[in-house]
Design an enzyme around this catalytic site. Sequence first.
Site, PDB file in Angstrom:
ATOM      1  N   HIS A 103       0.836  -1.202   0.000  1.00  0.00           N
ATOM      2  CA  HIS A 103       0.000   0.000   0.000  1.00  0.00           C
ATOM      3  C   HIS A 103       0.863   1.241   0.000  1.00  0.00           C
ATOM      4  O   HIS A 103       2.004   1.224   0.460  1.00  0.00           O
ATOM      5  CB  HIS A 103      -0.957   0.002   1.201  1.00  0.00           C
ATOM      6  CG  HIS A 103      -0.269  -0.123   2.517  1.00  0.00           C
ATOM      7  ND1 HIS A 103       0.141  -1.324   3.051  1.00  0.00           N
ATOM      8  CD2 HIS A 103       0.112   0.824   3.411  1.00  0.00           C
ATOM      9  CE1 HIS A 103       0.720  -1.124   4.219  1.00  0.00           C
ATOM     10  NE2 HIS A 103       0.728   0.179   4.449  1.00  0.00           N
ATOM     11  N   HIS A 105       0.706   5.358   1.051  1.00  0.00           N
ATOM     12  CA  HIS A 105       0.016   6.406   1.799  1.00  0.00           C
ATOM     13  C   HIS A 105      -0.011   7.691   0.975  1.00  0.00           C
ATOM     14  O   HIS A 105       1.010   8.085   0.402  1.00  0.00           O
ATOM     15  CB  HIS A 105       0.764   6.712   3.108  1.00  0.00           C
ATOM     16  CG  HIS A 105       0.876   5.553   4.043  1.00  0.00           C
ATOM     17  ND1 HIS A 105       0.092   5.424   5.165  1.00  0.00           N
ATOM     18  CD2 HIS A 105       1.692   4.465   4.040  1.00  0.00           C
ATOM     19  CE1 HIS A 105       0.426   4.313   5.818  1.00  0.00           C
ATOM     20  NE2 HIS A 105       1.393   3.715   5.143  1.00  0.00           N
TER      21      HIS A 105
END
Length: 140
Positions: A103, A105
């Site tokens: 992932h 941010h």
Amino acid sequence: MTAYDPDNIFAKILRGELPCEKIYEDEDNFAFMDIMPRGPGHCLVVPRAPIRNILDAGDEVLARLCPAIARVARAAKKGFDADGVTIQQFNEPAGGQVVFHMHVHVIPRFDGVSLGPPASNMEKPEILAENAEKIRKAFG
Ligand code: 5GP
């Protein structure tokens, strides 16, 4: 390299087994609000592919992920009328990674305002919903 765990939190979100405030999706990627934001509008972009982090990501997944990160960053900046955007990505515990599905941010930033601490303050669901709506509306 540790194996990918298909029962990690983000895999469950991708399968719809856990709720999230979705802000964006395409064929290869999905984006939603971080529940413990380091600043207003902090969101996460994840590839749908079962990848632990950048260390096991193939070139094709990364090539498809990058434009999604840019789209979300532009929408987050616009939706929050921010001065800038911080993009962060952590790999393995020593690199600061806590959830082991790749992932990225995306955090709207404001002149003179520091980042809050990572994964520390759980945001109220109604604030997350309001913030998600600001970003969703900002996609052009
Ligand atoms: P990492 O350090 O692995 O890059 O960051 C993981 C992020 O996931 C943290 O910012 C944390 O606040 C966020 N997070 C942890 N659990 C959940 C969850 O169940 N839902 C959402 N939306 N975010 C989460």
